[in-house]
Design an enzyme around this catalytic site. Structure first.
Site, mmCIF file in Angstrom:
data_model
loop_
_atom_site.group_PDB
_atom_site.id
_atom_site.type_symbol
_atom_site.label_atom_id
_atom_site.label_comp_id
_atom_site.label_asym_id
_atom_site.label_seq_id
_atom_site.Cartn_x
_atom_site.Cartn_y
_atom_site.Cartn_z
ATOM 1 C CG ASP A 1 -2.115 1.065 0.933
ATOM 2 O OD1 ASP A 1 -2.563 1.337 -0.028
ATOM 3 O OD2 ASP A 1 -2.489 1.417 2.001
ATOM 4 C CG ASN B 1 0.975 3.964 4.049
ATOM 5 O OD1 ASN B 1 0.251 4.451 5.114
ATOM 6 N ND2 ASN B 1 0.162 2.933 3.661
ATOM 7 C CG ASP C 1 -0.163 0.890 7.421
ATOM 8 O OD1 ASP C 1 -0.669 -0.177 7.991
ATOM 9 O OD2 ASP C 1 -1.373 1.503 6.736
#
Length: 347
Positions: free
Chosen positions: A205, A210, A223
Site C-alpha cells: 500500500d 505511507n 504501515d
C-alpha cells in the site's frame, strides 16, 4: 445497499485501550492522540518511561493471527537489514501481537517525519533505492498466509462480494457488472501475458501517505498492514504524481534509484493500469464492506449514491482502454486511487 454489521470497535474507549496497554506491559502516562485510520484504531501515546509509541488495535475479523504475525516478521526482517521501518515491539507474553478481551493489539515506536516531496527527482530516486532494499529483503522468503496479488483474483472476489450483497442500485448494477467483468478479464490477461513473473513480499500500500521523510534520514515506511506477495511494480505505481505527461519522468526517476540497488523487470510496467483497475474495484468493495462502521458514512457521504456508481462505470470503461497493450506513459495517479486506507483497501 445492505450494510455490514458493526465490527466491535465501539468497545475501544480510551479507558479500554489504556487498560489493554497496561496488560501488555506498557504504562502510558495518559497523553493519547488518535491518528488517522479508518481500518484499524491507531493512537499515539506517551509512556511513563519516556518513550513515544504508536498502538494499533486491529479490526476484528479482517486478518488472522497468522497473517498479522507474518506482517510483523516481515517488519522485523526489514529492521534487521536496516531498512527504516517501524517494527512491532514484543509485549507481555513474548509475542508482538497481544490479545485482550477480544481485541488484538500491536505497538511500534513512533517515527516522525513529513510527507515526501515527490516532485523532486532526487526524492523519487532515494525512495526507489529504499524500495529496492525492501524488495531485496522481501525476496528472502515468501509469505505463506498473506494475500497474493498476481492475478485478477482479488478484483474478482471484490466484484463477487458487491454483487452478492446487492451493494449497487438495481438500475446501475448491470452496467457496472459488465464493465467490472471486462476489466477483470483484461487484468487476468495482463498477468497471463507475463510468464515467469517474479513475486516478492511487498509493502502493498505504498502511496505517499505511507512514506515519511526526514532531512537527515530521507524516506522511511509506515504501515505494513497491507503487505502482500506480488510484483515489485505494485509498490512503485502509486508514487507517480501529476498529469499524464509528468508521470513518465517521475517513473524514470524512481526506477533510476531502484536499479542502483536491484534489477527491475521492465515487463512489469504493463501491470500498472491492471493494478490500478484492481485497486479501484477493491476500493468500492472495501467501502461497502465497512458501511456498518459509523465512521464510514461520515467520512464518505458520497459513496453508494447513483452518481458514485455511474462515475465508477465510466472510470472502469476508461480503464479498459488504458489496459490495452501499448507502449505509452502510465496514466496519472488520481486522489481516489490512493486514498489512505491505513492498510485498508485489500482485505
Amino acid at each position: 445497499m445492505h450494510a455490514s454489521p458493526d465490527l466491535g470497535f465501539g468497545d475501544l474507549t480510551p479507558e479500554f485501550m489504556l487498560d489493554a496497554l497496561d496488560a501488555a506491559g506498557l504504562r502510558a502516562d495518559g497523553r493519547m492522540l488518535q491518528l488517522n485510520s479508518f481500518e484499524n484504531r491507531v493512537l499515539q501515546l506517551h509512556l511513563e518511561d519516556g518513550r513515544v509509541a504508536v498502538a494499533k488495535f486491529y479490526r476484528p475479523g479482517r486478518w488472522s493471527d497468522a497473517q498479522i504475525l507474518e506482517e510483523h516478521a516481515f517488519a522485523a526482517d526489514l529492521a534487521a537489514a536496516e531498512v527504516p521501518v517501524a517494527a512491532p515491539w514484543r509485549l507481555a507474553g513474548g509475542s508482538t501481537l497481544f490479545h485482550d478481551r477480544g481485541q488484538r493489539l500491536a505497538v511500534t515506536p513512533r517515527q516522525g517525519g513529513r510527507g515526501p516531496e515527490l516532485e523532486d527527482p532526487e526524492v523519487l530516486r532515494w525512495t526507489g533505492r529504499l524500495l529496492a532494499r525492501l524488495h531485496d529483503v522481501g525476496r528472502q522468503r515468501p509469505f505463506a498466509e498473506r494475500l497474493t496479488w498476481a492475478s485478477a483474483a482479488p478484483a474478482r472476489a471484490a466484484r463477487d462480494w458487491l454483487m452478492a450483497h446487492d451493494a449497487l442500485p438495481p438500475e446501475i448494477a448491470p452496467a457496472w457488472d459488465d464493465a467490472a467483468r471486462r476489466c477483470i478479464d483484461a487484468i487476468q490477461a495482463a498477468f497471463d501475458g507475463l510468464p515467469g513473473l517474479r513475486l516478492t513480499r511487498l509493502h502493498g500500500d505504498c502511496h505517499p501517505g505511507n512514506i515519511l521523510w526526514t532531512p537527515d534520514r530521507g524516506p522511511h515506511f509506515v504501515d505494513l498492514d497491507d503487505a502482500v506477495m506480488g510484483p515489485a511494480v505494485q509498490d512503485l505505481w502509486m508514487l507517480l504524481p501529476g498529469a499524464a505527461d509528468a508521470a513518465r519522468p517521475s517513473l524514470d526517476a524512481v526506477l533510476a534509484g531502484y536499479e542502483q540497488v536491484a534489477g527491475f523487470d521492465d515487463r512489469e510496467l504493463r501491470l500498472i493500469e491492471p493494478l490500478r483497475t484492481m485497486r479501484m474495484i477493491h476500493h468500492s468493495a472495501w467501502l461497502a464492506r465497512r458501511w456498518g462502521d459509523p465512521a464510514f458514512p461520515l467520512a464518505f457521504p458520497w459513496f453508494g449514491t447513483p452518481n458514485y456508481w455511474l462515475d465508477q462505470v465510466a472510470k472502469l470503461r476508461e480503464q479498459l482502454e488504458a489496459m490495452k497493450p501499448r507502449d505509452a506513459a502510465p496514466a496519472p495517479v488520481r486522489d481516489e486511487d490512493v486514498a489512505d486506507f491505513d492498510g485498508d483497501g485489500f482485505a
